[in-house]
Design an enzyme around this catalytic site. Structure first.
Site, PDB file in Angstrom:
ATOM      1  N   HIS A 141       0.880  -1.180   0.000  1.00  0.00           N
ATOM      2  CA  HIS A 141       0.000   0.000   0.000  1.00  0.00           C
ATOM      3  C   HIS A 141       0.915   1.226   0.000  1.00  0.00           C
ATOM      4  O   HIS A 141       2.031   1.166   0.534  1.00  0.00           O
ATOM      5  CB  HIS A 141      -0.825  -0.051   1.289  1.00  0.00           C
ATOM      6  CG  HIS A 141      -1.865   1.019   1.417  1.00  0.00           C
ATOM      7  ND1 HIS A 141      -1.562   2.309   1.805  1.00  0.00           N
ATOM      8  CD2 HIS A 141      -3.205   0.993   1.230  1.00  0.00           C
ATOM      9  CE1 HIS A 141      -2.681   3.005   1.848  1.00  0.00           C
ATOM     10  NE2 HIS A 141      -3.692   2.244   1.507  1.00  0.00           N
ATOM     11  N   ASP A 146       2.845  -4.611   8.024  1.00  0.00           N
ATOM     12  CA  ASP A 146       1.659  -3.775   7.907  1.00  0.00           C
ATOM     13  C   ASP A 146       0.454  -4.701   8.034  1.00  0.00           C
ATOM     14  O   ASP A 146       0.091  -5.403   7.087  1.00  0.00           O
ATOM     15  CB  ASP A 146       1.700  -3.066   6.545  1.00  0.00           C
ATOM     16  CG  ASP A 146       0.388  -2.397   6.183  1.00  0.00           C
ATOM     17  OD1 ASP A 146      -0.569  -2.490   6.971  1.00  0.00           O
ATOM     18  OD2 ASP A 146       0.318  -1.788   5.102  1.00  0.00           O
ATOM     19  N   GLN A 150      -4.836  -4.941   7.022  1.00  0.00           N
ATOM     20  CA  GLN A 150      -5.950  -5.714   6.443  1.00  0.00           C
ATOM     21  C   GLN A 150      -6.234  -7.023   7.167  1.00  0.00           C
ATOM     22  O   GLN A 150      -7.143  -7.748   6.771  1.00  0.00           O
ATOM     23  CB  GLN A 150      -5.674  -5.993   4.959  1.00  0.00           C
ATOM     24  CG  GLN A 150      -5.784  -4.771   4.071  1.00  0.00           C
ATOM     25  CD  GLN A 150      -7.186  -4.158   4.056  1.00  0.00           C
ATOM     26  OE1 GLN A 150      -8.176  -4.818   4.366  1.00  0.00           O
ATOM     27  NE2 GLN A 150      -7.272  -2.893   3.717  1.00  0.00           N
ATOM     28  N   LYS A 176     -10.233  -0.327  10.636  1.00  0.00           N
ATOM     29  CA  LYS A 176     -10.371  -1.486   9.748  1.00  0.00           C
ATOM     30  C   LYS A 176     -10.734  -2.744  10.534  1.00  0.00           C
ATOM     31  O   LYS A 176     -10.798  -3.838  10.002  1.00  0.00           O
ATOM     32  CB  LYS A 176      -9.077  -1.698   8.957  1.00  0.00           C
ATOM     33  CG  LYS A 176      -8.812  -0.551   7.963  1.00  0.00           C
ATOM     34  CD  LYS A 176      -7.693  -0.874   7.045  1.00  0.00           C
ATOM     35  CE  LYS A 176      -7.162   0.338   6.325  1.00  0.00           C
ATOM     36  NZ  LYS A 176      -8.016   0.788   5.221  1.00  0.00           N
ATOM     37  N   CYS A 233      -4.630   2.716  -3.696  1.00  0.00           N
ATOM     38  CA  CYS A 233      -3.338   3.101  -3.092  1.00  0.00           C
ATOM     39  C   CYS A 233      -2.268   2.044  -3.344  1.00  0.00           C
ATOM     40  O   CYS A 233      -1.406   1.797  -2.475  1.00  0.00           O
ATOM     41  CB  CYS A 233      -3.473   3.383  -1.595  1.00  0.00           C
ATOM     42  SG  CYS A 233      -4.507   4.778  -1.237  1.00  0.00           S
TER      43      CYS A 233
HETATM   44  C1  PLP Z   1      -2.594  -2.645   3.568  1.00  0.00           C
HETATM   45  C2  PLP Z   1      -2.821  -1.250   4.062  1.00  0.00           C
HETATM   46  N1  PLP Z   1      -1.825  -0.579   4.654  1.00  0.00           N
HETATM   47  C3  PLP Z   1      -1.977   0.659   5.115  1.00  0.00           C
HETATM   48  C4  PLP Z   1      -3.169   1.319   5.003  1.00  0.00           C
HETATM   49  C5  PLP Z   1      -3.305   2.699   5.546  1.00  0.00           C
HETATM   50  O1  PLP Z   1      -4.178   2.673   6.635  1.00  0.00           O
HETATM   51  P1  PLP Z   1      -4.681   4.039   7.301  1.00  0.00           P
HETATM   52  O2  PLP Z   1      -5.268   4.837   6.165  1.00  0.00           O
HETATM   53  O3  PLP Z   1      -5.699   3.607   8.294  1.00  0.00           O
HETATM   54  O4  PLP Z   1      -3.505   4.700   7.906  1.00  0.00           O
HETATM   55  C6  PLP Z   1      -4.241   0.681   4.380  1.00  0.00           C
HETATM   56  C7  PLP Z   1      -5.526   1.367   4.170  1.00  0.00           C
HETATM   57  O5  PLP Z   1      -6.287   1.046   3.293  1.00  0.00           O
HETATM   58  C8  PLP Z   1      -4.070  -0.655   3.915  1.00  0.00           C
HETATM   59  O6  PLP Z   1      -5.065  -1.309   3.325  1.00  0.00           O
END
Ligand code: PLP
Length: 402
Positions: free
Chosen positions: A119, A196, A199, A222, A360
């Protein structure tokens, strides 16, 4: 609670929108009544700033906030609540590791490794840092199905690697990565790993210590919690190496005009008034998740994705994007002649909430020759009957465009 039939009834949004098919859970989940109530209760009955006042209301708010820290630690398998810092979300947590930890470690000629599934939140902070330090950003590619190549990871790891940053589940094509194996490969070369977990946290089994994660990040929104709160777990051995990147009240031992001494991790990460009500809401979300069986949730999400893939692929001219070996509850696709945004809009008019775009993960989609996909992402309140409804809507759209 192990995925009861009436799970939907815990989420007031579905009472307000009875026909809603909510398939945009990778963007944000819906909130159960217990989370909404916990936040409301805090503001109505318990509101005070924390770690400052000595009067009972403030002391109670501080205790409640710290109880959630312990609850998070227990939920993710950390040894100690001191291993957990509250942040504003995954993006914030990753930026803290980039600017507060890696920046000091990184020298010209070093490298940072990510995967093509990253992401943007787990890509741009490393890219910026690599650029600033004249280091190299190495990207493990994925095959046509969307699986990471572990041999490539092995080849990319060397004595100048300073961090491996990986994603538990790809938010755009659903790949469930072999995170434990990837961590093991990196650790064998002495390279720390950031995971990370945006998800997967909440609905997949997790123990950060068994996994071996050195840094682990996720967002409350999430996993049924509120917006604006996240977590950064740091393994004890790295805690004195992650410096604060924000400065102010609440994170200091002693301030003089000439210098300041900071508290240790995690307090040094929480400058200023934190999102206290958000943290309380995260606690309620974790309590909600604690009542679920994560093994069963993960199975449910995978079976929904498998069902949707088979159903959608039966439509002539619909193409699944990514067919990874292992996957979470996320299905991405394109349809001949219909732009992903138009498709999402048509579905939206039918009460079906999906997302369209690059999710993203622009470089990943570009490497697949795509600018955008339409994505359905599932959660515990979704069912195969809902997917059947989406299938009918997709067929109708297809017919309309013929
Ligand atoms: C895999 C992953 N990493 C990071 C993020 C970023 O999360 P946040 O916008 O809550 O900081 C997302 C958000 O969609 C995501 O799906």
């Amino acid at each position: 609670m192990t995925l009861p039939q009436n799970i939907k009834s815990h989420f007031p949004i579905f009472t307000h929108h009875p026909g809603l098919l909510y398939f945009d859970n990778a963007a944000t989940t819906q909130r159960p009544q217990v989370v909404i109530e916990a936040i409301e209760k805090f503001y109505k009955e318990e509101n005070a700033n924390i770690h400052r006042g000595v009067y009972p209301l403030s002391a109670r708010a501080s205790q409640a906030y710290e109880r959630v820290r312990a609850q998070v630690a227990n939920f993710i398998g950390a040894a100690n609540s001191k291993d957990v810092a509250f942040t504003s979300g995954t993006t914030d947590s990753i930026n803290r590791v980039a600017s507060g930890y890696l920046k000091k470690q990184l020298e010209e000629g070093d490298n940072i490794i990510i995967s093509a599934l990253a992401h943007h939140a787990n890509l741009i902070p490393w890219q910026m840092l690599a650029e600033e330090k004249k280091a190299e950003l190495r990207v493990i590619s994925v095959d046509a199905q969307g699986n990471v190549d572990l041999n490539e990871l092995l080849k990319k790891l060397d004595r100048r690697s300073r961090l491996l940053a990986i994603t538990s589940i790809s938010n755009s094509i659903g790949t469930l990565n072999p995170v434990a194996e990837m961590i093991d490969l990196a650790h064998r070369k002495g390279v720390p790993v950031l995971v990370d977990g945006a998800q997967s946290t909440g609905l997949y089994p997790l123990n950060v210590r068994t996994l071996g994660a050195d840094f682990y990040t996720f967002s409350a929104h999430k996993m049924f919690g509120p917006f604006g709160v996240g977590v950064l777990y740091v393994r004890p051995r790295y805690q004195d190496q992650i410096k604060p990147i924000h400065f102010g009240g609440g994170m200091i031992k002693r301030v003089q005009f000439s210098k300041t001494e900071f508290l240790d991790f995690p307090k040094n990460q929480e400058a200023g008034t934190p999102n206290v009500a958000g943290v309380i809401g995260l606690g309620a979300a974790i309590s909600f998740c604690e009542k679920l069986d994560q093994v069963q949730c993960a199975k449910h999400l995978k079976s929904l994705a498998a069902y949707a893939k088979e159903a959608f692929a039966s439509i002539d001219g619909l193409h699944l994007v990514g067919q990874p070996k292992d996957y979470g509850g996320i299905v991405s696709f394109t349809m001949d002649q219909v732009h992903p945004h138009d498709l999402a809009q048509f579905l939206g008019e039918e009460g079906i909430a999906v997302r369209a775009g690059h999710h993203c993960t622009q470089p990943l989609l570009e490497s697949m020759g795509l600018a955008a996909t339409t994505r359905a992402s599932f959660s515990i309140y979704n069912s195969t009957a809902e997917i059947d409804q989406m299938l009918e809507a997709l067929k109708a759209i297809k017919k309309f465009w013929e």
